[in-house]
Design a protein around this motif. Structure first.
Motif, PDB file in Angstrom:
ATOM      1  N   UNK A  32       4.560   0.350   0.024  1.00 34.79           N
ATOM      2  CA  UNK A  32       3.529   1.301  -0.371  1.00 34.79           C
ATOM      3  C   UNK A  32       3.080   2.179   0.787  1.00 34.79           C
ATOM      4  N   UNK A  33       2.784   3.399   0.458  1.00 28.36           N
ATOM      5  CA  UNK A  33       2.055   4.283   1.355  1.00 28.36           C
ATOM      6  C   UNK A  33       0.574   3.929   1.257  1.00 28.36           C
ATOM      7  N   UNK A  34      -0.090   3.847   2.401  1.00 29.54           N
ATOM      8  CA  UNK A  34      -1.513   3.520   2.439  1.00 29.54           C
ATOM      9  C   UNK A  34      -2.296   4.756   2.856  1.00 29.54           C
ATOM     10  N   UNK A  35      -3.327   5.035   2.096  1.00 26.57           N
ATOM     11  CA  UNK A  35      -4.208   6.142   2.419  1.00 26.57           C
ATOM     12  C   UNK A  35      -5.627   5.640   2.645  1.00 26.57           C
ATOM     13  N   UNK A  36      -6.322   6.309   3.532  1.00 28.10           N
ATOM     14  CA  UNK A  36      -7.762   6.090   3.719  1.00 28.10           C
ATOM     15  C   UNK A  36      -8.487   7.335   3.198  1.00 28.10           C
ATOM     16  N   UNK A  37      -9.482   7.082   2.394  1.00 30.88           N
ATOM     17  CA  UNK A  37     -10.297   8.143   1.818  1.00 30.88           C
ATOM     18  C   UNK A  37     -11.761   7.831   2.098  1.00 30.88           C
TER      19      UNK A  37
END
Length: 127
Positions: A32-37
């Protein structure tokens, strides 16, 4: 069950540092690609940074460049957001999210690509 849990949010003075953690369970992080928002009161959720699966390509919002660093350790199923030189405008709830895709520079911050979200951790930066 696929789950993301953030931690590390705190009250910090302007100019200070924090490291947020995102622990994944129920799936291998390297798929998975991990994003921080983040979402500040009264504002839309916005992308802060992402780190792509497989190749580890990182993207940053302009507001984060030079101050924040994203990292991941697939063996630990954990991703981090290291934040330095924090400003009051960084105050928000920070969320990590997982995408099975490989967003590029034009769409990494689009929330529709991230199907799994944590509950968030609160960061407050005092002036």
């Amino acid at each position: 069950q696929l789950q993301l849990v953030e931690s590390g949010g705190d009250l910090v003075q302007s100019g200070g540092s924090l490291t947020l953690s995102c622990v994944a369970s129920g799936f291998p992080l390297d798929d998975y690609t991990i994003g921080w928002f983040r979402q500040a009161p009264g504002k839309d959720r916005e992308g802060v940074s992402s780190i792509r699966k497989r190749d580890g390509i990182m993207h940053y919002a302009d507001s984060a460049k030079g101050r924040f660093t994203i990292s991941r350790d697939n063996a630990k199923n954990t991703a981090w957001l290291h934040m330095n030189f924090l400003k009051p405008e960084d105050t928000a709830i920070y969320y990590c999210a997982a995408s099975s895709g490989s967003p590029n520079w034009s769409n990494w911050a689009n929330t529709i690509y991230y199907k799994n979200w944590g509950r968030g951790t609160l960061v407050i930066v005092s002036s």
